[in-house]
Design a protein around this motif. Structure first.
Motif, short mmCIF file in Angstrom:
data_model
loop_
_atom_site.label_atom_id
_atom_site.label_comp_id
_atom_site.label_asym_id
_atom_site.label_seq_id
_atom_site.Cartn_x
_atom_site.Cartn_y
_atom_site.Cartn_z
N THR A 16 -22.25 63.01 -53.23
CA THR A 16 -23.05 62.49 -52.12
C THR A 16 -22.28 61.36 -51.45
N ILE A 17 -22.11 61.49 -50.14
CA ILE A 17 -21.47 60.42 -49.37
C ILE A 17 -22.56 59.59 -48.71
N SER A 18 -22.33 58.28 -48.65
CA SER A 18 -23.27 57.38 -47.99
C SER A 18 -22.50 56.20 -47.41
N ARG A 19 -23.14 55.44 -46.56
CA ARG A 19 -22.47 54.29 -45.97
C ARG A 19 -23.46 53.15 -45.80
N ASP A 20 -22.93 51.94 -45.82
CA ASP A 20 -23.70 50.73 -45.56
C ASP A 20 -23.00 50.04 -44.40
N ASN A 21 -23.52 50.22 -43.21
CA ASN A 21 -22.87 49.65 -42.03
C ASN A 21 -22.91 48.11 -42.02
N ALA A 22 -23.90 47.54 -42.69
CA ALA A 22 -23.98 46.08 -42.76
C ALA A 22 -22.85 45.50 -43.62
N LYS A 23 -22.38 46.31 -44.57
CA LYS A 23 -21.31 45.85 -45.47
C LYS A 23 -19.98 46.53 -45.20
N ASN A 24 -19.93 47.33 -44.14
CA ASN A 24 -18.68 48.03 -43.77
C ASN A 24 -18.10 48.80 -44.97
N THR A 25 -18.96 49.51 -45.65
CA THR A 25 -18.54 50.19 -46.86
C THR A 25 -19.07 51.63 -46.87
N VAL A 26 -18.24 52.53 -47.34
CA VAL A 26 -18.65 53.91 -47.54
C VAL A 26 -18.50 54.23 -49.02
N PHE A 27 -19.40 55.07 -49.51
CA PHE A 27 -19.45 55.39 -50.92
C PHE A 27 -19.32 56.90 -51.13
N LEU A 28 -18.87 57.25 -52.32
CA LEU A 28 -18.89 58.65 -52.72
C LEU A 28 -19.42 58.69 -54.17
N GLN A 29 -20.65 59.17 -54.32
CA GLN A 29 -21.22 59.34 -55.64
C GLN A 29 -20.83 60.73 -56.13
N MET A 30 -20.17 60.78 -57.26
CA MET A 30 -19.67 62.04 -57.81
C MET A 30 -20.35 62.30 -59.14
N ASN A 31 -21.09 63.37 -59.19
CA ASN A 31 -21.81 63.75 -60.41
C ASN A 31 -21.30 65.09 -60.93
N THR A 32 -21.61 65.36 -62.17
CA THR A 32 -21.22 66.62 -62.81
C THR A 32 -19.74 66.92 -62.55
N LEU A 33 -18.92 65.94 -62.84
CA LEU A 33 -17.49 66.08 -62.55
C LEU A 33 -16.84 67.14 -63.41
#
Length: 115
Positions: A66-83
């Motif tokens: 799952t990709i997500s972003r926090d524009n207030a913190k200028n950060t993008v995330f990638l949650q990786m499950n069941t690797l």
């Protein structure tokens, strides 16, 4: 000066989870399409996920990442499950600015999935 700094990579067992972060600076983050790519040894770089006006995923990670972003913190995330072992690669953060067609890259973070 544009900077993309990835973090969160490491060694994880199959079936485990990791969360990657990419801290951005030096450009209008909210205007950028943010993407995660990965490159395994001997393979071409491939798109993992993208978030902008729409959200897209590569076929191999759909339902697990799952990709997500926090524009207030200028950060993008990638949650990786069941690797899986085939997720092993260097993961790169990418910022694309449609207004001037610029692409920016982070230095990459290693993800290794192994028992």
């Amino acid at each position: 000066q544009v900077q993309l700094v990835e973090s969160g990579g490491g060694l994880v067992q199959p079936g485990g989870s990791l969360r990657l972060s990419c801290a951005a600076s030096g450009f209008p983050f909210s205007n950028a399409v943010m993407r995660w790519y990965r490159q395994a040894p001997g393979k071409e770089r491939e798109l993992v996920a993208s978030i902008g006006a729409i959200t897209l995923y590569g076929d191999s990670v759909k339902g697990r990442f799952t990709i997500s972003r926090d524009n207030a913190k200028n950060t993008v995330f990638l949650q990786m499950n069941t690797l899986k072992p085939e997720d092993t690669a260097v993961y790169f953060c990418n910022a694309y600015l449609p207004r001037n067609n610029n692409n920016y890259w982070g230095q990459g973070t290693q993800v290794t999935v192994s028992s």
